[in-house]
Design a protein around this motif. Structure first.
Motif, short mmCIF file in Angstrom:
data_model
loop_
_atom_site.label_atom_id
_atom_site.label_comp_id
_atom_site.label_asym_id
_atom_site.label_seq_id
_atom_site.Cartn_x
_atom_site.Cartn_y
_atom_site.Cartn_z
N SER A 46 31.17 -33.62 52.38
CA SER A 46 30.73 -34.38 53.55
C SER A 46 29.22 -34.57 53.54
N GLY A 47 28.80 -35.77 53.94
CA GLY A 47 27.38 -36.03 54.09
C GLY A 47 26.92 -37.32 53.45
N PHE A 48 25.66 -37.64 53.69
CA PHE A 48 25.03 -38.82 53.12
C PHE A 48 24.55 -38.53 51.71
N TYR A 49 24.49 -39.57 50.89
CA TYR A 49 23.97 -39.44 49.52
C TYR A 49 23.31 -40.76 49.12
N GLY A 80 25.51 -43.96 50.36
CA GLY A 80 26.80 -43.91 51.04
C GLY A 80 26.97 -42.65 51.85
N TYR A 81 28.19 -42.53 52.41
CA TYR A 81 28.55 -41.37 53.21
C TYR A 81 29.98 -40.98 52.87
N ASN A 82 30.22 -39.67 52.70
CA ASN A 82 31.56 -39.13 52.47
C ASN A 82 31.92 -38.19 53.61
N ARG A 83 33.22 -38.12 53.90
CA ARG A 83 33.74 -37.15 54.87
C ARG A 83 34.87 -36.39 54.18
N GLY A 91 35.11 -42.23 52.25
CA GLY A 91 33.73 -42.61 52.46
C GLY A 91 33.50 -44.09 52.24
N GLU A 93 30.30 -46.96 50.65
CA GLU A 93 29.10 -47.03 49.83
C GLU A 93 28.60 -48.47 49.74
N ARG A 192 22.40 -35.51 47.48
CA ARG A 192 23.11 -35.39 48.75
C ARG A 192 22.19 -34.80 49.81
#
Length: 193
Positions: A46-49, A80-83, A91, A93, A192
């Protein structure tokens, strides 16, 4: 005298009944506690990258069964962002690629994609699906893009990966039947947050 023999007999009987000696009581050991292993997810996606990518590809222009192909280099930026939902990671991107065709000049490729992956700890295989826009000399087209890839955590903050993507542009320059299909393989590095 009979009383003395009776007392002696009773004493001998009592001694023989107790002849087995002292027996300690049996004490059973307390059962060992059951320890259940605690499974924790050692890696959370999880989080922005954000990061950089470089790759190579092939562009095919086709019309009426004839096609022309050209190789290109692609380099650029992504964010992008993943959860992380446990085993599954979803996520989105946005990326920008500068396209340098061997024979036909340069162009820009911008893509907005959704990503769905499977959390394998430090390894994340994924599929992507979205829209791509290419802008080059007298050409501005939007198309469908899809691909597969994988990221690997070098540390909890730094990932490296590779992906294959395809973009299918139909009726290029409003010419019916003129299609532009591009395939790209890229190496990626991300940080990240």
């Amino acid at each position: 005298m009979k009383l003395a023999f009776a007392t002696l007999g009773a004493s001998l009987f009592a001694v023989t009944a107790h002849a087995g000696g002292y027996v300690a009581p049996v004490v059973e050991p307390a059962p060992a506690p059951i320890v259940t292993p605690v499974v924790t997810n050692v890696s959370d996606w999880s989080g922005f990258y954000a990061g950089l990518q470089y790759g190579q590809g092939d562009a095919d222009v086709s019309f009426d069964g004839d096609s022309v192909s050209d190789d290109f280099d692609a380099y650029g930026l992504h964010a992008g962002y993943n959860r992380d939902f446990g085993q599954f990671v979803l996520g989105g991107e946005l990326d920008y690629n500068r396209i340098d065709l061997d024979d036909a000049g340069e162009g820009d490729l911008v893509r907005l994609r959704g990503r769905a992956g499977y959390d394998l700890g430090r390894f994340l295989p994924y599929v992507s699906l979205g829209a791509a826009h290419i802008d080059a000399d007298d050409l501005s087209e939007t198309a469908f893009t899809y691909g597969i890839g994988a990221d690997f955590k070098v540390t909890e903050r730094v990932t490296v990966g590779a992906e294959y993507t395809r973009q299918d542009f139909d009726d290029v320059a409003d010419l019916s039947g003129v299609d532009l299909d591009t395939d790209m393989v890229q190496l990626r590095a991300s940080f990240r947050f």
